[in-house]
Design a protein around this motif. Structure first.
Motif, PDB file in Angstrom:
ATOM      1  N   LEU A 286       0.419  -1.499   0.188  1.00 20.20           N
ATOM      2  CA  LEU A 286       0.262  -0.112   0.431  1.00 20.20           C
ATOM      3  C   LEU A 286       0.794   1.509   0.250  1.00 20.20           C
ATOM      4  N   PHE A 287       2.181   1.223   0.233  1.00 16.90           N
ATOM      5  CA  PHE A 287       2.998   2.551   0.806  1.00 16.90           C
ATOM      6  C   PHE A 287       3.261   2.293  -0.967  1.00 16.90           C
ATOM      7  N   GLY A 288       4.044   1.313  -1.395  1.00 17.63           N
ATOM      8  CA  GLY A 288       4.337   1.745  -2.257  1.00 17.63           C
ATOM      9  C   GLY A 288       3.179   2.378  -3.286  1.00 17.63           C
ATOM     10  N   ILE A 289       1.633   1.800  -4.052  1.00 15.08           N
ATOM     11  CA  ILE A 289       1.711   2.183  -4.585  1.00 15.08           C
ATOM     12  C   ILE A 289       0.879   3.726  -4.070  1.00 15.08           C
ATOM     13  N   GLY A 290       0.854   4.264  -2.847  1.00 11.70           N
ATOM     14  CA  GLY A 290       0.326   5.897  -2.889  1.00 11.70           C
ATOM     15  C   GLY A 290       2.195   6.150  -2.785  1.00 11.70           C
ATOM     16  N   SER A 291       3.671   5.713  -3.035  1.00  9.37           N
ATOM     17  CA  SER A 291       4.052   6.591  -4.311  1.00  9.37           C
ATOM     18  C   SER A 291       4.193   6.477  -5.161  1.00  9.37           C
ATOM     19  N   LEU A 292       4.092   5.407  -5.773  1.00  8.83           N
ATOM     20  CA  LEU A 292       3.254   5.959  -7.491  1.00  8.83           C
ATOM     21  C   LEU A 292       2.954   6.753  -7.889  1.00  8.83           C
ATOM     22  N   LEU A 293       1.850   6.533  -6.759  1.00  8.02           N
ATOM     23  CA  LEU A 293       0.188   7.580  -7.285  1.00  8.02           C
ATOM     24  C   LEU A 293       1.009   8.980  -8.036  1.00  8.02           C
ATOM     25  N   VAL A 294       2.261   9.346  -7.514  1.00  8.21           N
ATOM     26  CA  VAL A 294       2.440  11.441  -7.658  1.00  8.21           C
ATOM     27  C   VAL A 294       2.570  10.896  -9.031  1.00  8.21           C
ATOM     28  N   MET A 295       3.257   9.836  -9.722  1.00  2.00           N
ATOM     29  CA  MET A 295       3.407   9.514 -11.528  1.00  2.00           C
ATOM     30  C   MET A 295       2.353  10.171 -11.875  1.00  2.00           C
ATOM     31  N   GLY A 296       1.081  10.590 -11.221  1.00  2.21           N
ATOM     32  CA  GLY A 296       0.254  11.128 -12.394  1.00  2.21           C
ATOM     33  C   GLY A 296      -0.842  12.715 -11.857  1.00  2.21           C
TER      34      GLY A 296
END
Length: 539
Positions: free
Chosen positions: A108-118
């Protein structure tokens, strides 16, 4: 679907405690220390992300055109779910599997970090931070709770010192890493750096860390979970809004009072429920109680220091983001050394001496910080930071080890989450109270030195913060410019001194409580040996 995926991962050969290799004890020892890397990495990114925005806010304000309120919520969006979900996730780990929930938190932490791409708006970044905060709420209590289950008593203090040093190191490392990344890459890199760390941590968990859970788990206390989530979230929301809205704001009062009432109801419910969310009997153990109090005070102080010092370095002394991070190196270096020394000494001289000595170091470092002026040489500021780093290294790992070693093996997730909730609330209250104190002293000083004839809107900007005051000063003629800038810097330093003295007073009181009430050692340790804990693992 996610749970099914995670359970299939758990079923991989070699990933449960019953699959421990039948190699000599030296091989098992090496495997334990290798497995320790996974929770250390998880804890480090949690600590890192708690503070990495310290040096990034000016960049985000420009690139995302964020308002002051939105800038605050970049931080608070992480803090709020972190505080509110700690207890439910800690209990869930004890019930369905600590490794399972921990891996879910990491993903979940990794998904939140990846969300900044968009992300191209402040609202998008706030959503990403909320997801990351929810993941952190699962990582922190469970990463800490699995460490003592993997090590025998003679190795446990050293292992806990390493694990908690990972979290503690991430806190001051955040501004350093953030400064370097902002100087060389896109602002989103301060979040994307989490992704490879998450991947390494998940792989380590799958390959080396056994699954553990409470074999006699009771039904999940949904009422207690709801009261905990809403009560903690409401109270913390009110606290983090204090610097913006003030203590008399209706929303602040409603959420803080409402949150406290709900937490009061939670205490009543926990005393009467046949299967409570957490056992209040934890607090009958003096080591658990006073170690929790001590670590909450440390977090109050630490987040106050990390709130004011980077602002002082950037806005008063003119450092850029990278320089600000580099100037925190004395704190990081002293933290690493002290954590190692404390981990080796605690078994010989006991918890009380180590923690009390650390609190005395906090008093000394904060007292020195209170003497800093706007033009003080960094030798003084750096020495204060080094002393406070050593204080953190002696207090944080030692208190967390005492907390976890005092818990029953089948409730380490719940007990750790309860202590972590206290710690997170301490951090949130620290930023709110100390931020309000800083602003109050700054504005009081500026009201006395405000140049006559400035428009009301400009006056409000000058009173708002030192950065705005310096910008206004640059547009004033002649001697007025220098006078206003110097007044603003001196006013901020006066506020920082007040913050340091408040924190020093709290550290002194905590030192007295530790000396009087914290047992040197646990005479009746409840934590079972790793071999016994393995009997409770899932098949």
């Amino acid at each position: 679907m996610v749970c099914a995926l995670l359970r299939s991962i758990m079923a991989m050969p070699g990933t449960t405690a019953t699959d421990q290799p039948s190699s000599p004890s030296s091989g098992l020892a090496r495997r334990r220390w290798l497995a320790l890397a996974a929770p250390v990495f998880g804890l480090m990114i949690v600590g890192l992300d708690a503070t990495i925005l310290t040096v990034a806010l000016p960049t985000l304000a420009t690139d995302l055109q964020a308002t002051t309120t939105e800038l605050q919520w970049f931080t608070d969006g992480y803090t709020l779910p972190f505080a509110g979900l700690l207890l439910p996730f800690g209990v869930l780990g004890d019930r369905i599997g600590r490794r399972l929930v921990l891996i879910g938190g990491l993903l979940l932490f990794g998904i939140g970090s990846l969300l900044v791409m968009g992300v191209d708006s402040p609202e998008g970044l706030i959503v990403a931070r909320i997801v990351m905060g929810a993941g952190a709420a699962a990582i922190t209590p469970l990463a800490l709770s699995i460490v003592p289950l993997m090590f025998p008593p003679e190795e446990r203090s050293k292992a806990m010192a390493i694990a908690t040093a990972g979290f503690a190191l991430g806190l001051p490392l955040g501004p350093l890493a953030g400064g370097w990344l902002l100087s060389n890459f896109w602002w989103g890199s301060i979040f994307l750096i989490n992704v490879p760390v998450v991947i390494i941590a998940v792989m380590g968990m799958v390959l080396f860390v056994p699954e553990t859970r409470d074999p006699n788990a009771k039904r999940l206390d949904l009422v207690g979970a709801a009261l905990s989530l809403v009560g903690v979230s409401a109270f913390v929301y009110g606290v983090i809004e204090v610097p913006n809205a003030g203590w008399s704001d209706p929303t602040v009062l409603l959420t803080m009072i409402g949150g406290l009432l709900l937490l009061g109801l939670l205490l009543v419910w926990l005393r009467k429920s046949s299967a409570p969310l957490v056992d209040l009997g934890f607090f009958r153990n003096a080591r658990y109680t006073w170690s929790s109090v001590a670590i909450s005070a440390v977090m109050f102080i630490l987040f106050g220091v990390l709130f004011v010092v980077p602002q002082f370095l950037q806005q008063v002394q003119g450092k850029d983001a990278m320089d600000t991070g580099l100037h925190l190196l004395p704190m990081i270096g002293a933290l690493i050394v002290a954590a190692g020394v404390g981990g080796r000494l605690v078994g010989k001289i006991g918890t009380k001496v180590i923690v009390a000595f650390g609190m005395v170091l906090w008093v000394a470092g904060l007292g020195l910080l209170a003497t800093v002026e706007a033009d003080t040489d960094f030798l003084v500021t750096g020495t204060a930071l080094a002393v406070m780093g050593a204080a953190l290294g002696f207090t944080m790992p030692t208190t967390l080890d005492a907390i976890l070693s005092s818990l029953p093996a089948d409730q380490v997730g719940a007990g750790s989450a309860l202590a972590n909730s206290m710690r997170q609330i301490g951090a949130s209250v620290g930023v709110a109270v100390l931020g309000s104190s800083l602003n109050s002293v700054y504005r009081s000083n500026m009201d006395q030195d405000m140049p006559a004839g400035l428009p009301a809107q400009v006056t409000d900007a000058v009173r708002d913060n030192v950065a705005a005051a310096v910008q206004v000063a640059e547009k004033l003629p002649g001697s007025q410019a220098g006078a206003l800038a110097d007044s603003a810097r001196d006013a901020f330093v006066a506020g920082m001194s007040t913050v340091a003295l408040i924190c020093a007073g709290l550290a002194a009181v905590t030192a007295v409580l530790v000396i009087a009430l914290l047992p040197a050692r646990d005479k009746t340790p409840l934590l079972t040996e790793p071999a016994a804990a393995e009997a409770e693992t899932a098949p």
